[in-house]
Design an enzyme around this catalytic site. Structure first.
Site, PDB file in Angstrom:
ATOM      1  CB  THR A 198      -0.851  -0.005   1.400  1.00 39.45           C
ATOM      2  OG1 THR A 198      -1.557  -1.263   1.365  1.00 39.45           O
ATOM      3  CG2 THR A 198      -1.786   1.346   1.539  1.00 39.45           C
ATOM      4  N   GLY A 228     -10.135  -3.887   2.446  1.00 39.76           N
ATOM      5  CA  GLY A 228      -8.934  -4.071   3.624  1.00 39.76           C
ATOM      6  C   GLY A 228      -9.234  -2.654   4.220  1.00 39.76           C
TER       7      GLY A 228
END
Lengths: 331, 331
Positions: A198, A228
């Site tokens: 990420t 998520g």
């Protein structure tokens, strides 16, 4: 005449000093994923990472020194990382178990506490801009799936064919993941533990406002429209001028259960911890005890910067309030 | 003989007392939406609300007195409310701007901090069961959209045709909402302020564990796959044996921005507030100041119950640790 000029110069210099001291220092901090197995990558690859992190930091910082907002700076830095194939966001997103790319992003404004997020989008080139558009152009915080894609088209964001997100190395990662999962039950499916790539950013602007944003392709092999922590306000992203601006990276489920980004803010507000103490407690104690791997980056309105992680590596960097640039990968 | 019987009775009574004192007291608290305009509903309608709230409380409480878990009790109570047309969850869900029903739910276990959630599901009769299945049967916390529906089918949850969720009064609400929106820009679209009829429950079981859950049909006229606070862990639902179990109802965007459920927990953990103090501060100060309408219900492991709201009404009720049943609608 000379006398008058000196007086004028003194006056101008005084005004400049005043204007400088009235403005807040600016600062920016980014991450591009945490994880790793303690094995270093080849030097030329490492160089690419440092270069892209630097490019992202400079893009965000350029906005800040032109007196742009923290919200704009966060987007400018994240777009650079979304457009790179190195990181698991935008162009470099990992594949779901169905062999597709589903992207999540969120952004939050510490001044107003307004926030925007998109989950499971598939055709938006820069999901961080979509998150920002949700914040600015709808009464909602979070849009998911087809509805979010439709909204992005309607407000004129850049749309790409789904194959734009195809990269060979991510496809190989999916194939490796599938090979490992063959003998396992659905309930035991393990996510890849290699890298949780990420990207995210927190920034402090010249008006003293902070903001944070996060963008991701999720986990290799994710299933069933899994969402998520990255698009979840309080989990992956939080910003509040009264405490801090935080972006998270790691095994998202743990970050949701422990509301990691908000927890750092809550410790500052209620337990009077500094941003360093709060980030350390959440990442090294709360998360670690639960088995949650990853890290956080963030800053407060004074320009204090944190980059805390409990994995062997976290791609990270900052340009601090003194203009010092720093990038790093390993511990 | 009489002597022996007395001795035996004393023994049995002693054993019962011991078993009672070793076990935690049980308690349950529910809400079925906050809102209202200060106008009371007709007496016969009001009676239906009290009856359904009572039925939900008794269903959850029956699980607890049979030594079932807080997680099971939360589901038992919520299923009753999902199956009622009175509340905006399950069968009674409101319509999106596209004239469809998209349901959200979440559940969290205070003992393990495991959690599950579904967002934007369309064919699952009881979304709270789907949230629980995500928690138990996947490594994820949140599944959204088609993927969540597919998952629910695969694990054998009860599937219904989409028209199951059609109710005449919700359709009329959508038509009224549409008529009002005609002249407005997308960016100014207002959600219905009349009623925010999410349902939720928190329970304390005989082992001293707490859990919370929330289920909703969202807001009338919601667009583009909007996800509210109900499926968001930390926003609409949170449970932690170390602090409290909380379920929220109200204008979801505000509950996301302020991480309301987690904030109650954080105030208890970091500022040593009681559950009453924490819930009051969040609902009457933080939320109210921001313009966020709604309320929270919850309890702690001692069985202390809160039902705090800043709207004229909140459908609510509890069976406390002494077995006292109470239901209420208005302030």
């Amino acid at each position: 005449m000379k006398h008058n000029l000196t007086a004028l110069l003194l006056l101008v210099s005084g005004a400049l000093t005043m204007s400088t001291s009235a403005a807040s220092p600016v600062a920016i901090v980014i991450h591009a994923g945490a994880g790793g197995k303690g094995i270093k990558m080849p030097a030329d690859k490492e160089k690419q990472y440092h270069e892209t992190l630097t490019k992202a930091l400079r893009a965000g910082h350029a906005v800040l020194i032109k007196k742009g907002s923290a919200l704009e700076a966060v987007q400018a830095a994240i777009v650079v990382m979304e457009d790179s194939i190195l990181f698991n966001a935008g162009k470099g997103a990992v594949f779901t178990s169905a062999g597709e790319n589903e992207l999540d992003a969120s952004i939050m404004d510490g001044k107003t506490l307004l926030a925007g997020a998109v989950g499971g989008v598939t055709v938006i080139k820069n999901p961080i801009h979509a998150a920002h558009a949700v914040m600015k152009k709808t009464p909602h915080v979070m849009l998911a799936g087809e509805g979010a894609d439709t909204f992005a088209k309607k407000v004129g964001l850049e749309i790409v064919p789904r194959k734009y997100f195809y990269t060979e190395h991510r496809w190989k990662q999916l194939e490796q993941w599938k090979a490992k999962q063959k003998t396992k039950e659905q309930s035991q499916l393990e996510m890849t533990r290699e890298y949780l790539g990420t990207v995210g950013c927190a920034a402090l602007d010249s008006k003293g406002n902070i903001a944070a944003g996060t963008s991701t392709g999720g986990l290799t092999g994710k299933q069933y429209g899994r969402i998520g922590d990255s698009p979840i306000i309080a989990a992956g992203t939080y910003a509040d001028n009264a405490s801090c601006a935080i972006s998270c990276t790691g095994h998202g489920e743990f970050f949701i259960r422990h509301a990691v980004a908000f927890d750092v803010s809550a410790r500052m507000k209620y337990a009077n911890e500094t941003i360093e103490q709060a980030a350390k407690a959440v990442v090294q104690q709360t998360l670690k005890k639960a088995g949650g791997r990853g890290g956080v980056i963030g800053l407060d309105t004074k320009g204090n910067i944190v980059m805390e992680f409990n994995t062997p590596a976290m791609n990270r960097g900052y340009i601090d309030k003194n203009g010092k640039l720093h990038t790093a990968i390993y511990k």
